[in-house]
Design a protein around this motif. Sequence first.
Motif, mmCIF file in Angstrom:
data_model
loop_
_atom_site.group_PDB
_atom_site.id
_atom_site.type_symbol
_atom_site.label_atom_id
_atom_site.label_comp_id
_atom_site.label_asym_id
_atom_site.label_seq_id
_atom_site.Cartn_x
_atom_site.Cartn_y
_atom_site.Cartn_z
ATOM 1 N N MET A 1 0.778 -1.112 0.134
ATOM 2 C CA MET A 1 -0.016 0.077 -0.090
ATOM 3 C C MET A 1 0.904 1.195 -0.031
ATOM 4 O O MET A 1 1.827 1.176 0.754
ATOM 5 C CB MET A 1 -0.800 0.048 1.387
ATOM 6 C CG MET A 1 -2.373 -0.060 0.834
ATOM 7 S SD MET A 1 -3.351 -0.054 2.465
ATOM 8 C CE MET A 1 -2.815 -1.172 3.560
ATOM 9 N N ARG B 1 0.715 5.386 0.144
ATOM 10 C CA ARG B 1 -0.067 6.765 0.578
ATOM 11 C C ARG B 1 0.242 7.880 -0.378
ATOM 12 O O ARG B 1 1.405 8.060 -0.459
ATOM 13 C CB ARG B 1 0.164 7.025 1.903
ATOM 14 C CG ARG B 1 -0.594 6.203 2.964
ATOM 15 C CD ARG B 1 -0.700 6.551 4.340
ATOM 16 N NE ARG B 1 -1.453 5.712 5.236
ATOM 17 C CZ ARG B 1 -2.518 5.858 5.574
ATOM 18 N NH1 ARG B 1 -3.040 6.945 5.283
ATOM 19 N NH2 ARG B 1 -2.975 4.942 6.516
ATOM 20 N N LYS B 2 -0.852 8.569 -0.994
ATOM 21 C CA LYS B 2 -0.617 9.541 -1.744
ATOM 22 C C LYS B 2 -1.719 10.554 -1.342
ATOM 23 O O LYS B 2 -2.913 10.315 -1.335
ATOM 24 C CB LYS B 2 -0.856 9.197 -3.351
ATOM 25 C CG LYS B 2 0.145 8.612 -3.915
ATOM 26 C CD LYS B 2 0.003 8.474 -5.435
ATOM 27 C CE LYS B 2 1.226 7.957 -6.130
ATOM 28 N NZ LYS B 2 0.899 7.633 -7.642
ATOM 29 N N ASN B 3 -1.285 11.843 -0.873
ATOM 30 C CA ASN B 3 -2.121 12.814 -0.332
ATOM 31 C C ASN B 3 -3.165 12.196 0.536
ATOM 32 O O ASN B 3 -4.425 12.388 0.130
ATOM 33 C CB ASN B 3 -2.802 13.656 -1.678
ATOM 34 C CG ASN B 3 -1.718 14.166 -2.410
ATOM 35 O OD1 ASN B 3 -0.688 14.680 -1.784
ATOM 36 N ND2 ASN B 3 -1.881 14.429 -3.609
ATOM 37 N N GLU C 1 -4.512 9.438 0.616
ATOM 38 C CA GLU C 1 -5.391 8.374 0.020
ATOM 39 C C GLU C 1 -4.623 7.206 -0.032
ATOM 40 O O GLU C 1 -3.375 7.291 -0.153
ATOM 41 C CB GLU C 1 -5.641 8.932 -1.600
ATOM 42 C CG GLU C 1 -6.745 9.913 -1.442
ATOM 43 C CD GLU C 1 -7.065 10.209 -3.056
ATOM 44 O OE1 GLU C 1 -7.094 9.289 -3.949
ATOM 45 O OE2 GLU C 1 -7.077 11.226 -3.439
ATOM 46 N N ILE C 2 -5.309 5.984 -0.056
ATOM 47 C CA ILE C 2 -4.574 4.680 -0.155
ATOM 48 C C ILE C 2 -4.603 4.137 -1.526
ATOM 49 O O ILE C 2 -5.861 4.169 -2.079
ATOM 50 C CB ILE C 2 -5.044 3.790 0.992
ATOM 51 C CG1 ILE C 2 -4.876 4.191 2.253
ATOM 52 C CG2 ILE C 2 -4.601 2.525 0.975
ATOM 53 C CD1 ILE C 2 -5.566 3.423 3.389
ATOM 54 N N TYR C 3 -3.249 3.956 -2.030
ATOM 55 C CA TYR C 3 -3.513 3.324 -3.324
ATOM 56 C C TYR C 3 -2.946 1.884 -3.247
ATOM 57 O O TYR C 3 -1.707 1.652 -2.822
ATOM 58 C CB TYR C 3 -2.250 4.020 -4.279
ATOM 59 C CG TYR C 3 -2.203 3.600 -5.553
ATOM 60 C CD1 TYR C 3 -2.936 3.485 -6.633
ATOM 61 C CD2 TYR C 3 -0.839 2.848 -5.738
ATOM 62 C CE1 TYR C 3 -2.755 2.846 -7.722
ATOM 63 C CE2 TYR C 3 -0.653 2.395 -7.121
ATOM 64 C CZ TYR C 3 -1.442 2.352 -8.146
ATOM 65 O OH TYR C 3 -1.397 2.006 -9.429
ATOM 66 N N ARG C 4 -3.511 1.059 -3.472
ATOM 67 C CA ARG C 4 -3.230 -0.698 -3.419
ATOM 68 C C ARG C 4 -2.573 -0.876 -4.769
ATOM 69 O O ARG C 4 -3.030 -0.617 -5.888
ATOM 70 C CB ARG C 4 -4.366 -1.435 -3.248
ATOM 71 C CG ARG C 4 -4.941 -1.096 -1.882
ATOM 72 C CD ARG C 4 -6.237 -1.870 -1.477
ATOM 73 N NE ARG C 4 -7.015 -1.235 -0.467
ATOM 74 C CZ ARG C 4 -6.841 -1.602 0.695
ATOM 75 N NH1 ARG C 4 -6.073 -2.841 0.998
ATOM 76 N NH2 ARG C 4 -7.679 -1.316 1.671
ATOM 77 N N LEU C 5 -1.330 -1.632 -4.845
ATOM 78 C CA LEU C 5 -0.680 -2.118 -5.742
ATOM 79 C C LEU C 5 -1.338 -3.393 -6.275
ATOM 80 O O LEU C 5 -1.584 -4.318 -5.478
ATOM 81 C CB LEU C 5 0.553 -2.419 -5.415
ATOM 82 C CG LEU C 5 1.624 -1.020 -5.239
ATOM 83 C CD1 LEU C 5 3.049 -1.468 -4.624
ATOM 84 C CD2 LEU C 5 1.624 -0.127 -6.133
#
Length: 54
Positions: free
Chosen positions: A1, A3-5, A7-11
């Motif tokens: 996982m 984190r961008k700003n 927000e959670i971005y899942r690979l």
Amino acid sequence: MVRKNKEIYRLPLTNDYVFKRVFAKEGNEDILKDFLEAILDIEIQKIEVQNRGC
């Protein structure tokens, strides 16, 4: 996982690198075994990853 700003971005597991890190990492043999048993619908006695290269 990642984190961008806040927000959670899942690979995705469809990414070759991510897939190998999850299933070929030392200590995750049971995860790989369960995955293979589920998709192949067979019982696997033992599994060994030959080329970890992660």
